[in-house]
Design a protein around this motif. Structure first.
Motif, PDB file in Angstrom:
ATOM      1  N   SER A  26       1.753   4.685  -4.555  1.00 62.54           N
ATOM      2  CA  SER A  26       0.408   5.137  -5.107  1.00 62.54           C
ATOM      3  C   SER A  26       0.032   4.671  -6.217  1.00 62.54           C
ATOM      4  CB  SER A  26       0.484   6.950  -5.155  1.00 62.54           C
ATOM      5  OG  SER A  26       1.438   6.895  -6.279  1.00 62.54           O
ATOM      6  N   ALA A  27      -1.357   4.731  -6.515  1.00 62.65           N
ATOM      7  CA  ALA A  27      -1.825   4.253  -7.551  1.00 62.65           C
ATOM      8  C   ALA A  27      -1.236   4.765  -8.768  1.00 62.65           C
ATOM      9  CB  ALA A  27      -3.558   4.498  -7.784  1.00 62.65           C
TER      10      ALA A  27
ATOM     11  N   PRO B 242       0.673  -1.098  -0.149  1.00 65.84           N
ATOM     12  CA  PRO B 242      -0.074   0.217   0.085  1.00 65.84           C
ATOM     13  C   PRO B 242       0.828   1.337  -0.135  1.00 65.84           C
ATOM     14  CG  PRO B 242       0.012  -0.918   2.137  1.00 65.84           C
ATOM     15  CD  PRO B 242       0.840  -1.741   1.283  1.00 65.84           C
TER      16      PRO B 242
ATOM     17  N   GLN C 167       1.930   2.698  -9.290  1.00 68.38           N
ATOM     18  CA  GLN C 167       1.939   1.345  -9.559  1.00 68.38           C
ATOM     19  C   GLN C 167       1.186   1.636 -11.184  1.00 68.38           C
ATOM     20  OE1 GLN C 167      -1.168   0.369  -6.786  1.00 68.38           O
ATOM     21  NE2 GLN C 167      -0.004  -1.044  -5.771  1.00 68.38           N
TER      22      GLN C 167
ATOM     23  N   ARG D  63      -6.833   0.749  -6.792  1.00 66.93           N
ATOM     24  CA  ARG D  63      -6.254   0.163  -5.749  1.00 66.93           C
ATOM     25  C   ARG D  63      -6.643  -1.298  -5.525  1.00 66.93           C
ATOM     26  NH1 ARG D  63      -2.045   2.474  -4.461  1.00 66.93           N
ATOM     27  NH2 ARG D  63      -2.085   2.282  -2.271  1.00 66.93           N
ATOM     28  N   ARG D  64      -6.899  -1.937  -6.464  1.00 65.86           N
ATOM     29  CA  ARG D  64      -7.159  -3.341  -6.354  1.00 65.86           C
ATOM     30  C   ARG D  64      -6.108  -4.426  -6.903  1.00 65.86           C
ATOM     31  NH1 ARG D  64      -9.897  -1.172  -3.406  1.00 65.86           N
ATOM     32  NH2 ARG D  64     -12.038  -1.054  -3.095  1.00 65.86           N
TER      33      ARG D  64
END
Length: 155
Positions: free
Chosen positions: A28-29, A25, A32, A60-61
């Motif tokens: 950050s999105a 986590p 990623q 965020r999955r």
């Protein structure tokens, strides 16, 4: 799509850094998404599969992506009338044994069966076969444990 998702799944299996990127986590999105965009392009993954992976990153999955790929494969296999048998044996199975096992399982299930085999020397001998929710355990370890339990009840 199936091939591209399989490629991505293999990439996850081969790279601890990629697993860290997907599960952590801390990233950050956007980080990623940028990293995955470069990796997907380098691996030649495009189209629907690439969009799916990027959508998971944006939402965020990414941590759930391996499970989503497995679920997709299960739905696809069901649609094709296929089943996967997880087979654990004490020693590696020969091609003849795998073919005979596939035929026996196909006759039993009425589906085309793919074998996912692995070796566990602790079984001592025999097989443990799992197809869907059914499990057949003919391992020598299980038989010896059952005998041990029965002997304790008598004594």
């Amino acid at each position: 799509m199936e091939r591209d998702l399989g490629t991505f799944e293999r990439m996850l299996g081969d790279s601890a850094d990629l697993v860290r990127l997907v599960r952590s986590p801390v990233f950050s999105a956007e980080e990623q998404l940028a990293a995955l965009d470069a990796l997907l392009a380098k691996a030649g993954i495009s189209g629907l599969a690439a969009n799916f992976v990027k959508l998971a990153a944006r939402n965020r999955r990414l941590f759930a992506l391996p499970d989503m790929i497995r679920a997709f494969r299960a739905l696809l296999a069901e649609k094709r009338g296929e089943a996967t048998a997880e087979v654990v044996s004490a020693v590696a199975l020969s091609d003849a044994h795998v073919a005979a096992l596939k035929d026996a399982l196909a006759a039993s299930t009425g589906k085309t069966v793919n074998i996912s085999a692995r070796v566990d020397p602790a079984l001592i001998g025999g097989l443990v076969v799992k197809v869907g929710s059914r499990m057949i355990d003919t391992s020598l370890r299980t038989k010896l444990n059952s005998l041990k339990f029965a002997m304790k009840e008598v004594g």
